[in-house]
Design a protein around this motif. Structure first.
Motif, PDB file in Angstrom:
ATOM      1  N   THR A 161      50.095  48.804  33.685  1.00  0.00           N
ATOM      2  CA  THR A 161      50.668  47.460  33.549  1.00  0.00           C
ATOM      3  C   THR A 161      50.117  46.532  34.613  1.00  0.00           C
ATOM      4  O   THR A 161      49.672  45.405  34.328  1.00  0.00           O
ATOM      5  CB  THR A 161      52.198  47.522  33.645  1.00  0.00           C
ATOM      6  OG1 THR A 161      52.707  48.488  32.709  1.00  0.00           O
ATOM      7  CG2 THR A 161      52.807  46.169  33.343  1.00  0.00           C
ATOM      8  N   GLU A 162      50.125  46.977  35.845  1.00  0.00           N
ATOM      9  CA  GLU A 162      49.592  46.185  36.951  1.00  0.00           C
ATOM     10  C   GLU A 162      48.113  45.886  36.738  1.00  0.00           C
ATOM     11  O   GLU A 162      47.648  44.761  36.967  1.00  0.00           O
ATOM     12  CB  GLU A 162      49.807  46.940  38.254  1.00  0.00           C
ATOM     13  CG  GLU A 162      49.108  46.372  39.466  1.00  0.00           C
ATOM     14  CD  GLU A 162      49.186  47.318  40.653  1.00  0.00           C
ATOM     15  OE1 GLU A 162      48.164  47.451  41.361  1.00  0.00           O
ATOM     16  OE2 GLU A 162      50.255  47.936  40.872  1.00  0.00           O
ATOM     17  N   GLN A 163      47.366  46.880  36.292  1.00  0.00           N
ATOM     18  CA  GLN A 163      45.926  46.730  36.136  1.00  0.00           C
ATOM     19  C   GLN A 163      45.577  45.772  35.003  1.00  0.00           C
ATOM     20  O   GLN A 163      44.719  44.891  35.149  1.00  0.00           O
ATOM     21  CB  GLN A 163      45.300  48.105  35.889  1.00  0.00           C
ATOM     22  CG  GLN A 163      45.439  49.056  37.071  1.00  0.00           C
ATOM     23  CD  GLN A 163      45.198  50.511  36.694  1.00  0.00           C
ATOM     24  OE1 GLN A 163      45.031  50.839  35.515  1.00  0.00           O
ATOM     25  NE2 GLN A 163      45.203  51.382  37.678  1.00  0.00           N
ATOM     26  N   VAL A 164      46.246  45.944  33.865  1.00  0.00           N
ATOM     27  CA  VAL A 164      45.971  45.073  32.721  1.00  0.00           C
ATOM     28  C   VAL A 164      46.404  43.644  33.021  1.00  0.00           C
ATOM     29  O   VAL A 164      45.685  42.691  32.700  1.00  0.00           O
ATOM     30  CB  VAL A 164      46.682  45.605  31.460  1.00  0.00           C
ATOM     31  CG1 VAL A 164      46.539  44.606  30.309  1.00  0.00           C
ATOM     32  CG2 VAL A 164      46.108  46.960  31.050  1.00  0.00           C
ATOM     33  N   ARG A 165      47.570  43.481  33.645  1.00  0.00           N
ATOM     34  CA  ARG A 165      48.040  42.141  33.973  1.00  0.00           C
ATOM     35  C   ARG A 165      47.052  41.426  34.889  1.00  0.00           C
ATOM     36  O   ARG A 165      46.840  40.209  34.763  1.00  0.00           O
ATOM     37  CB  ARG A 165      49.427  42.205  34.617  1.00  0.00           C
ATOM     38  CG  ARG A 165      49.994  40.810  34.926  1.00  0.00           C
ATOM     39  CD  ARG A 165      51.356  40.886  35.585  1.00  0.00           C
ATOM     40  NE  ARG A 165      52.383  41.331  34.653  1.00  0.00           N
ATOM     41  CZ  ARG A 165      53.063  42.458  34.767  1.00  0.00           C
ATOM     42  NH1 ARG A 165      52.813  43.280  35.782  1.00  0.00           N
ATOM     43  NH2 ARG A 165      53.992  42.786  33.891  1.00  0.00           N
ATOM     44  N   ARG A 166      46.429  42.160  35.807  1.00  0.00           N
ATOM     45  CA  ARG A 166      45.454  41.552  36.699  1.00  0.00           C
ATOM     46  C   ARG A 166      44.308  40.915  35.900  1.00  0.00           C
ATOM     47  O   ARG A 166      43.899  39.777  36.163  1.00  0.00           O
ATOM     48  CB  ARG A 166      44.909  42.601  37.666  1.00  0.00           C
ATOM     49  CG  ARG A 166      43.884  42.056  38.658  1.00  0.00           C
ATOM     50  CD  ARG A 166      43.353  43.154  39.560  1.00  0.00           C
ATOM     51  NE  ARG A 166      44.405  43.802  40.318  1.00  0.00           N
ATOM     52  CZ  ARG A 166      44.728  45.081  40.258  1.00  0.00           C
ATOM     53  NH1 ARG A 166      44.054  45.893  39.455  1.00  0.00           N
ATOM     54  NH2 ARG A 166      45.694  45.578  40.987  1.00  0.00           N
ATOM     55  N   TYR A 167      43.804  41.637  34.914  1.00  0.00           N
ATOM     56  CA  TYR A 167      42.713  41.096  34.102  1.00  0.00           C
ATOM     57  C   TYR A 167      43.197  39.960  33.203  1.00  0.00           C
ATOM     58  O   TYR A 167      42.477  38.970  32.984  1.00  0.00           O
ATOM     59  CB  TYR A 167      42.058  42.210  33.284  1.00  0.00           C
ATOM     60  CG  TYR A 167      41.030  42.973  34.085  1.00  0.00           C
ATOM     61  CD1 TYR A 167      39.699  42.572  34.110  1.00  0.00           C
ATOM     62  CD2 TYR A 167      41.394  44.086  34.842  1.00  0.00           C
ATOM     63  CE1 TYR A 167      38.750  43.261  34.839  1.00  0.00           C
ATOM     64  CE2 TYR A 167      40.455  44.781  35.593  1.00  0.00           C
ATOM     65  CZ  TYR A 167      39.130  44.359  35.593  1.00  0.00           C
ATOM     66  OH  TYR A 167      38.196  45.033  36.345  1.00  0.00           O
ATOM     67  N   PHE A 168      44.416  40.069  32.671  1.00  0.00           N
ATOM     68  CA  PHE A 168      44.981  38.973  31.891  1.00  0.00           C
ATOM     69  C   PHE A 168      45.051  37.703  32.735  1.00  0.00           C
ATOM     70  O   PHE A 168      44.694  36.608  32.290  1.00  0.00           O
ATOM     71  CB  PHE A 168      46.382  39.332  31.412  1.00  0.00           C
ATOM     72  CG  PHE A 168      46.422  40.215  30.193  1.00  0.00           C
ATOM     73  CD1 PHE A 168      45.278  40.511  29.470  1.00  0.00           C
ATOM     74  CD2 PHE A 168      47.623  40.753  29.758  1.00  0.00           C
ATOM     75  CE1 PHE A 168      45.324  41.316  28.337  1.00  0.00           C
ATOM     76  CE2 PHE A 168      47.688  41.560  28.635  1.00  0.00           C
ATOM     77  CZ  PHE A 168      46.536  41.840  27.922  1.00  0.00           C
ATOM     78  N   ASN A 169      45.548  37.846  33.964  1.00  0.00           N
ATOM     79  CA  ASN A 169      45.734  36.683  34.828  1.00  0.00           C
ATOM     80  C   ASN A 169      44.412  36.034  35.221  1.00  0.00           C
ATOM     81  O   ASN A 169      44.316  34.809  35.332  1.00  0.00           O
ATOM     82  CB  ASN A 169      46.511  37.079  36.090  1.00  0.00           C
ATOM     83  CG  ASN A 169      47.965  37.418  35.807  1.00  0.00           C
ATOM     84  OD1 ASN A 169      48.505  37.058  34.755  1.00  0.00           O
ATOM     85  ND2 ASN A 169      48.594  38.127  36.725  1.00  0.00           N
ATOM     86  N   ILE A 170      43.386  36.858  35.449  1.00  0.00           N
ATOM     87  CA  ILE A 170      42.109  36.332  35.939  1.00  0.00           C
ATOM     88  C   ILE A 170      41.233  35.800  34.809  1.00  0.00           C
ATOM     89  O   ILE A 170      40.588  34.756  34.952  1.00  0.00           O
ATOM     90  CB  ILE A 170      41.374  37.423  36.749  1.00  0.00           C
ATOM     91  CG1 ILE A 170      42.153  37.702  38.051  1.00  0.00           C
ATOM     92  CG2 ILE A 170      39.939  37.014  37.056  1.00  0.00           C
ATOM     93  CD1 ILE A 170      41.607  38.851  38.864  1.00  0.00           C
ATOM     94  N   PHE A 171      41.227  36.484  33.668  1.00  0.00           N
ATOM     95  CA  PHE A 171      40.333  36.082  32.577  1.00  0.00           C
ATOM     96  C   PHE A 171      41.043  35.366  31.441  1.00  0.00           C
ATOM     97  O   PHE A 171      40.387  34.687  30.637  1.00  0.00           O
ATOM     98  CB  PHE A 171      39.601  37.312  32.019  1.00  0.00           C
ATOM     99  CG  PHE A 171      38.541  37.842  32.930  1.00  0.00           C
ATOM    100  CD1 PHE A 171      37.243  37.359  32.878  1.00  0.00           C
ATOM    101  CD2 PHE A 171      38.845  38.824  33.869  1.00  0.00           C
ATOM    102  CE1 PHE A 171      36.262  37.840  33.719  1.00  0.00           C
ATOM    103  CE2 PHE A 171      37.868  39.312  34.732  1.00  0.00           C
ATOM    104  CZ  PHE A 171      36.577  38.817  34.657  1.00  0.00           C
ATOM    105  N   GLY A 172      42.354  35.515  31.343  1.00  0.00           N
ATOM    106  CA  GLY A 172      43.080  34.997  30.201  1.00  0.00           C
ATOM    107  C   GLY A 172      43.122  36.034  29.097  1.00  0.00           C
ATOM    108  O   GLY A 172      42.165  36.791  28.895  1.00  0.00           O
ATOM    109  N   ARG A 173      44.215  36.063  28.369  1.00  0.00           N
ATOM    110  CA  ARG A 173      44.377  37.095  27.334  1.00  0.00           C
ATOM    111  C   ARG A 173      43.322  37.004  26.244  1.00  0.00           C
ATOM    112  O   ARG A 173      42.961  38.018  25.638  1.00  0.00           O
ATOM    113  CB  ARG A 173      45.771  37.001  26.719  1.00  0.00           C
ATOM    114  CG  ARG A 173      46.879  37.539  27.625  1.00  0.00           C
ATOM    115  CD  ARG A 173      48.212  37.500  26.915  1.00  0.00           C
ATOM    116  NE  ARG A 173      49.262  38.081  27.752  1.00  0.00           N
ATOM    117  CZ  ARG A 173      49.993  39.141  27.427  1.00  0.00           C
ATOM    118  NH1 ARG A 173      49.759  39.741  26.270  1.00  0.00           N
ATOM    119  NH2 ARG A 173      50.935  39.594  28.221  1.00  0.00           N
ATOM    120  N   ASP A 174      42.832  35.803  25.979  1.00  0.00           N
ATOM    121  CA  ASP A 174      41.873  35.653  24.891  1.00  0.00           C
ATOM    122  C   ASP A 174      40.533  36.279  25.209  1.00  0.00           C
ATOM    123  O   ASP A 174      39.718  36.505  24.310  1.00  0.00           O
ATOM    124  CB  ASP A 174      41.692  34.173  24.541  1.00  0.00           C
ATOM    125  CG  ASP A 174      41.145  33.354  25.704  1.00  0.00           C
ATOM    126  OD1 ASP A 174      41.518  33.640  26.854  1.00  0.00           O
ATOM    127  OD2 ASP A 174      40.345  32.429  25.459  1.00  0.00           O
TER     128      ASP A 174
END
Length: 338
Positions: A161-174
């Motif tokens: 969860t922490e790892q995926v959220r980091r990439y979501f926050n930095i790159f955007g979910r799209d």
């Protein structure tokens, strides 16, 4: 014109990344560079088995790109790294990210046997390896063949969860596409089609003859493996690396790979101890629930009936939720590649 990757398969380990890398490399419109270069992730702390790379050397890995629409690379520890996402974003703000996730128990069990095969892990059972995590966090109970001590703090690899959220926050979910390993295994063609759509390349040309990739391996001779993986031997090779033409060093790598292949045998993993499995299910239940919410995905296949677990004693070690990731007890290598 500088050629560089525009998408990255960032992990997790033992979650189908090698297979996806292989399948994408077969596409005429996609260029896949050498796997596991780990140029990004300055906090990972690989030991001398992994040689330093500068930016020019990294970009040289993409010289073979010849008109393909996409270029990518796969390095499974980018997901665990706390800084790789930021580094990739700075390198290519428009990059796309592919994350592959697997049932945490299955992933860690498989990872343990991979580490046993390549020499990173020396403890004889999975249970002992899990019990030793606090010692490994403190830089203890490692050997001369250990090349990635932080990886031996196994629970850090399943902070999904922490790892995926980091990439979501930095790159955007799209710009982040998450693949669930069990979906991949159940329907390779459909998973590949979705990945191709995410990469905006033709999703209709999908082969139907997928073959297993990166099955479980076991070492034949531990003595030979110890020689190949010894820290002094590796450091010595790295010391002369600047004196050798790239082609010569590349040939040495191929010889090393052939010897390792000769020293390997394929086979199924031993079954996981049922009581340990039940304990781990309980340990990881909250993490699976958090990830399900983050992804908006039904991950019930990773969850089980916990009612029967109430009579089991509290398991140790518990997955930590408020401690910093482990750092390597060995000298940090900032830009690395296998």
């Amino acid at each position: 014109m500088i050629k560089k990757p525009d998408f990255f398969i960032v992990g997790a380990p033992k979650s189908g990344t090698t297979a996806l890398d292989k399948y994408l490399s077969l596409r005429p419109d996609i260029f896949m560079a050498r796997k596991e270069m780990h140029f990004f992730g300055a906090d990972l702390g690989f030991a001398p088995q992994f040689y330093r790379r500068n930016l020019d050397a990294y970009l040289a890995e993409f010289d073979g790109q010849n008109g393909q629409k996409r270029a990518g690379e796969a390095s499974v520890w980018y997901l665990r790294s706390q800084v790789a996402a930021t580094e990739i974003k700075a390198f290519n703000p428009d990059a796309r990210i592919i994350i592959m996730l697997r049932d945490p128990i299955e992933m860690l069990h498989s990872l343990y046997y991979t580490f046993r095969w390549d020499g990173n892990e020396h403890l004889p059972t999975f249970a002992e390896a899990l019990e030793a995590q606090d010692d490994r966090r403190a830089g203890q109970r490692i050997t001369r063949q250990t090349y990635f001590a932080p990886g031996l703090v196994y629970y850090e690899a399943v902070r999904y969860t922490e790892q995926v959220r980091r990439y979501f926050n930095i790159f955007g979910r799209d710009r982040v596409h998450v693949v669930i390993y069990e979906d991949f295994a159940a329907n390779v063609a459909e998973t590949c089609r979705q990945v191709l759509e995410f990469l905006e390349v033709d999703p209709t040309q999908i082969p139907d003859n997928f073959k297993p990739v990166n099955s479980n391996k076991f070492v034949k001779s531990r003595f030979l493996r110890a020689m190949l993986s010894d820290r002094f031997v590796r450091s010595s090779v790295l010391a002369i690396r600047p004196l050798l033409p790239r082609a010569v060093f590349g040939a040495m790598q191929k010889v090393d790979a052939r010897i390792r292949k000769f020293n390997s045998r394929h086979g199924g993993r031993p079954p996981l101890d049922p009581e340990l499995c039940q304990r781990l299910k309980r340990e990881f239940a909250p993490e699976v629930e958090r990830l399900s919410i983050l992804l908006g995905r039904d991950l019930s296949r990773w969850k089980h009936d916990y009612a029967q677990l109430d009579d089991l004693p509290p398991s140790r070690p518990r997955i930590p939720t408020n401690v910093a990731p482990a750092t390597a007890p060995t000298a940090r290598v900032e830009n690395v590649v296998v």
